[in-house]
Design a protein around this motif. Sequence first.
Motif, PDB file in Angstrom:
ATOM      1  N   CYS A 267       2.342   7.345  10.185  1.00  0.00           N
ATOM      2  CA  CYS A 267       1.900   7.487   8.801  1.00  0.00           C
ATOM      3  C   CYS A 267       0.625   6.703   8.560  1.00  0.00           C
ATOM      4  CB  CYS A 267       2.994   7.058   7.824  1.00  0.00           C
ATOM      5  SG  CYS A 267       3.206   5.289   7.639  1.00  0.00           S
ATOM      6  N   ASP A 268       0.039   6.966   7.442  1.00  0.00           N
ATOM      7  CA  ASP A 268      -1.057   6.157   6.912  1.00  0.00           C
ATOM      8  C   ASP A 268      -0.588   5.768   5.520  1.00  0.00           C
ATOM      9  OD1 ASP A 268      -3.318   5.173   5.576  1.00  0.00           O
ATOM     10  OD2 ASP A 268      -4.670   6.482   6.683  1.00  0.00           O
ATOM     11  N   ALA A 269      -0.273   4.504   5.334  1.00  0.00           N
ATOM     12  CA  ALA A 269       0.314   4.039   4.075  1.00  0.00           C
ATOM     13  C   ALA A 269      -0.578   4.303   2.879  1.00  0.00           C
ATOM     14  CB  ALA A 269       0.642   2.549   4.166  1.00  0.00           C
ATOM     15  N   ARG A 270      -1.851   4.559   3.081  1.00  0.00           N
ATOM     16  CA  ARG A 270      -2.779   4.840   1.981  1.00  0.00           C
ATOM     17  C   ARG A 270      -2.685   6.283   1.506  1.00  0.00           C
ATOM     18  NH1 ARG A 270      -7.723   3.083   5.607  1.00  0.00           N
ATOM     19  NH2 ARG A 270      -6.534   4.571   6.819  1.00  0.00           N
ATOM     20  N   ASP A 271      -2.075   7.131   2.334  1.00  0.00           N
ATOM     21  CA  ASP A 271      -2.055   8.570   2.099  1.00  0.00           C
ATOM     22  C   ASP A 271      -0.702   9.003   1.546  1.00  0.00           C
ATOM     23  OD1 ASP A 271      -3.206  11.305   2.565  1.00  0.00           O
ATOM     24  OD2 ASP A 271      -1.456  11.423   3.900  1.00  0.00           O
ATOM     25  N   ARG A 272      -0.704   9.513   0.308  1.00  0.00           N
ATOM     26  CA  ARG A 272       0.545   9.890  -0.358  1.00  0.00           C
ATOM     27  C   ARG A 272       1.396  10.867   0.457  1.00  0.00           C
ATOM     28  NH1 ARG A 272       2.913   9.787  -5.448  1.00  0.00           N
ATOM     29  NH2 ARG A 272       4.115  11.638  -5.998  1.00  0.00           N
ATOM     30  N   PRO A 273       0.849  12.002   0.931  1.00  0.00           N
ATOM     31  CA  PRO A 273       1.702  12.924   1.701  1.00  0.00           C
ATOM     32  C   PRO A 273       2.286  12.281   2.964  1.00  0.00           C
ATOM     33  CG  PRO A 273      -0.307  14.045   1.012  1.00  0.00           C
ATOM     34  CD  PRO A 273      -0.482  12.580   0.681  1.00  0.00           C
ATOM     35  N   SER A 274       1.510  11.445   3.618  1.00  0.00           N
ATOM     36  CA  SER A 274       1.986  10.772   4.818  1.00  0.00           C
ATOM     37  C   SER A 274       3.123   9.805   4.485  1.00  0.00           C
ATOM     38  CB  SER A 274       0.816  10.032   5.468  1.00  0.00           C
ATOM     39  OG  SER A 274       1.211   9.356   6.615  1.00  0.00           O
ATOM     40  N   SER A 275       2.969   9.045   3.414  1.00  0.00           N
ATOM     41  CA  SER A 275       4.007   8.109   2.991  1.00  0.00           C
ATOM     42  C   SER A 275       5.253   8.855   2.524  1.00  0.00           C
ATOM     43  CB  SER A 275       3.478   7.195   1.878  1.00  0.00           C
ATOM     44  OG  SER A 275       2.423   6.395   2.365  1.00  0.00           O
ATOM     45  N   LYS A 276       5.066   9.977   1.839  1.00  0.00           N
ATOM     46  CA  LYS A 276       6.211  10.784   1.401  1.00  0.00           C
ATOM     47  C   LYS A 276       6.989  11.312   2.598  1.00  0.00           C
ATOM     48  CE  LYS A 276       5.779  13.722  -2.021  1.00  0.00           C
ATOM     49  NZ  LYS A 276       5.200  14.736  -2.944  1.00  0.00           N
ATOM     50  N   LEU A 277       6.282  11.684   3.653  1.00  0.00           N
ATOM     51  CA  LEU A 277       6.967  12.166   4.856  1.00  0.00           C
ATOM     52  C   LEU A 277       7.866  11.074   5.436  1.00  0.00           C
ATOM     53  CD1 LEU A 277       7.489  14.290   7.009  1.00  0.00           C
ATOM     54  CD2 LEU A 277       5.453  13.447   8.202  1.00  0.00           C
ATOM     55  N   ALA A 278       7.404   9.841   5.442  1.00  0.00           N
ATOM     56  CA  ALA A 278       8.237   8.728   5.918  1.00  0.00           C
ATOM     57  C   ALA A 278       9.481   8.593   5.044  1.00  0.00           C
ATOM     58  CB  ALA A 278       7.431   7.432   5.938  1.00  0.00           C
ATOM     59  N   LEU A 279       9.319   8.727   3.717  1.00  0.00           N
ATOM     60  CA  LEU A 279      10.470   8.643   2.800  1.00  0.00           C
ATOM     61  C   LEU A 279      11.451   9.782   3.030  1.00  0.00           C
ATOM     62  CD1 LEU A 279       8.722   7.565  -0.503  1.00  0.00           C
ATOM     63  CD2 LEU A 279      10.495   6.295   0.715  1.00  0.00           C
ATOM     64  N   VAL A 280      10.947  10.988   3.179  1.00  0.00           N
ATOM     65  CA  VAL A 280      11.815  12.147   3.420  1.00  0.00           C
ATOM     66  C   VAL A 280      12.587  11.960   4.721  1.00  0.00           C
ATOM     67  CG1 VAL A 280      11.797  14.622   3.981  1.00  0.00           C
ATOM     68  CG2 VAL A 280      10.468  13.772   2.043  1.00  0.00           C
ATOM     69  N   THR A 281      11.894  11.480   5.753  1.00  0.00           N
ATOM     70  CA  THR A 281      12.552  11.230   7.037  1.00  0.00           C
ATOM     71  C   THR A 281      13.670  10.210   6.871  1.00  0.00           C
ATOM     72  OG1 THR A 281      10.496  11.742   8.204  1.00  0.00           O
ATOM     73  CG2 THR A 281      12.180  10.535   9.439  1.00  0.00           C
ATOM     74  N   LEU A 282      13.415   9.159   6.111  1.00  0.00           N
ATOM     75  CA  LEU A 282      14.445   8.141   5.873  1.00  0.00           C
ATOM     76  C   LEU A 282      15.634   8.728   5.120  1.00  0.00           C
ATOM     77  CD1 LEU A 282      15.688   5.343   5.798  1.00  0.00           C
ATOM     78  CD2 LEU A 282      14.354   4.918   3.727  1.00  0.00           C
TER      79      LEU A 282
ATOM     80  N   THR B   2       0.822  -1.202   0.000  1.00  0.00           N
ATOM     81  CA  THR B   2       0.000   0.000   0.000  1.00  0.00           C
ATOM     82  C   THR B   2       0.861   1.258   0.000  1.00  0.00           C
ATOM     83  OG1 THR B   2      -1.737  -1.199   1.171  1.00  0.00           O
ATOM     84  CG2 THR B   2      -1.844   1.210   1.238  1.00  0.00           C
ATOM     85  N   LEU B   3       1.926   1.279   0.798  1.00  0.00           N
ATOM     86  CA  LEU B   3       2.810   2.443   0.844  1.00  0.00           C
ATOM     87  C   LEU B   3       3.498   2.654  -0.496  1.00  0.00           C
ATOM     88  CD1 LEU B   3       4.932   3.824   3.641  1.00  0.00           C
ATOM     89  CD2 LEU B   3       6.037   3.453   1.452  1.00  0.00           C
ATOM     90  N   VAL B   4       4.049   1.595  -1.064  1.00  0.00           N
ATOM     91  CA  VAL B   4       4.725   1.731  -2.362  1.00  0.00           C
ATOM     92  C   VAL B   4       3.741   2.277  -3.402  1.00  0.00           C
ATOM     93  CG1 VAL B   4       5.828   0.465  -4.263  1.00  0.00           C
ATOM     94  CG2 VAL B   4       6.496  -0.014  -1.896  1.00  0.00           C
ATOM     95  N   ALA B   5       2.532   1.740  -3.429  1.00  0.00           N
ATOM     96  CA  ALA B   5       1.532   2.190  -4.406  1.00  0.00           C
ATOM     97  C   ALA B   5       1.114   3.633  -4.165  1.00  0.00           C
ATOM     98  CB  ALA B   5       0.314   1.273  -4.371  1.00  0.00           C
ATOM     99  N   SER B   6       1.070   4.069  -2.920  1.00  0.00           N
ATOM    100  CA  SER B   6       0.593   5.422  -2.626  1.00  0.00           C
ATOM    101  C   SER B   6       1.561   6.505  -3.077  1.00  0.00           C
ATOM    102  CB  SER B   6       0.278   5.581  -1.137  1.00  0.00           C
ATOM    103  OG  SER B   6       1.445   5.738  -0.354  1.00  0.00           O
ATOM    104  N   VAL B   7       2.850   6.203  -3.144  1.00  0.00           N
ATOM    105  CA  VAL B   7       3.827   7.231  -3.514  1.00  0.00           C
ATOM    106  C   VAL B   7       4.410   7.071  -4.906  1.00  0.00           C
ATOM    107  CG1 VAL B   7       4.486   7.771  -1.146  1.00  0.00           C
ATOM    108  CG2 VAL B   7       5.776   6.071  -2.411  1.00  0.00           C
ATOM    109  N   SER B   8       4.257   5.914  -5.505  1.00  0.00           N
ATOM    110  CA  SER B   8       4.899   5.669  -6.795  1.00  0.00           C
ATOM    111  C   SER B   8       4.290   6.537  -7.891  1.00  0.00           C
ATOM    112  CB  SER B   8       4.760   4.198  -7.188  1.00  0.00           C
ATOM    113  OG  SER B   8       5.446   3.969  -8.411  1.00  0.00           O
ATOM    114  N   GLU B   9       5.166   7.144  -8.691  1.00  0.00           N
ATOM    115  CA  GLU B   9       4.703   7.960  -9.810  1.00  0.00           C
ATOM    116  C   GLU B   9       4.429   7.113 -11.051  1.00  0.00           C
ATOM    117  OE1 GLU B   9       8.063  10.558  -9.854  1.00  0.00           O
ATOM    118  OE2 GLU B   9       9.180   9.305 -11.246  1.00  0.00           O
TER     119      GLU B   9
END
Length: 186
Positions: free
Chosen positions: A157-172, A20-27
């Motif tokens: 985060c909420d893996a379904r939510d793009r901005p939330s998932s992006k925040l996890a990526l930015v933090t990483l 779900t997380l991968v799908a929510s942020v993938s372009e």
Amino acid sequence: MDRTSVKIVVAGGFGTGKTTLVASVSEIPPLTTEEILTEASVGVDDLTGVEGKKTTTVALDFGRITISPDVVLYLFGTPGQDRFWFMWDELAQGAVGAIVLVDTRRLDSSFPAVDYFERRGIPFVTAVNRFFGECDYTEEEIRGALELDPRVPLVWCDARDRPSSKLALVTLVRHAMKRLTARAPA
């Protein structure tokens, strides 16, 4: 223009929301290897807390996100069940870091992922996936239960939510960069 490619692993236990997380942020439309759970998984896959789960990743998930004109993140989601852990070494090879997704309804399923990245010295962040809204536990309680090093970032985060998932990526990415620059010779 030269682009820098950055490999990120999205890991965690069975049913924590990696696909779900991968799908929510993938372009791009993500590549998934989801298969329907069958009778053969009864007694093998523990569905406690995720009784409605109908599919599972059997190899990997793959997505891409461009974070700047010269940096592209390639996301590799791991399968969660222990019978597929042999894939993790291949997926983690060359990764600059990982997001370890945690579902507090099944916190014990996250222990192996945390251990995996700690033992290999791969920078990671822990992302508490709030599939069902609020979390009943504090950051301190989750850190204590997972025995997280205080330097490991923990994000909600909420893996379904793009901005939330992006925040996890930015933090990483920030965490991995900080660790890399701390190791660089002066």
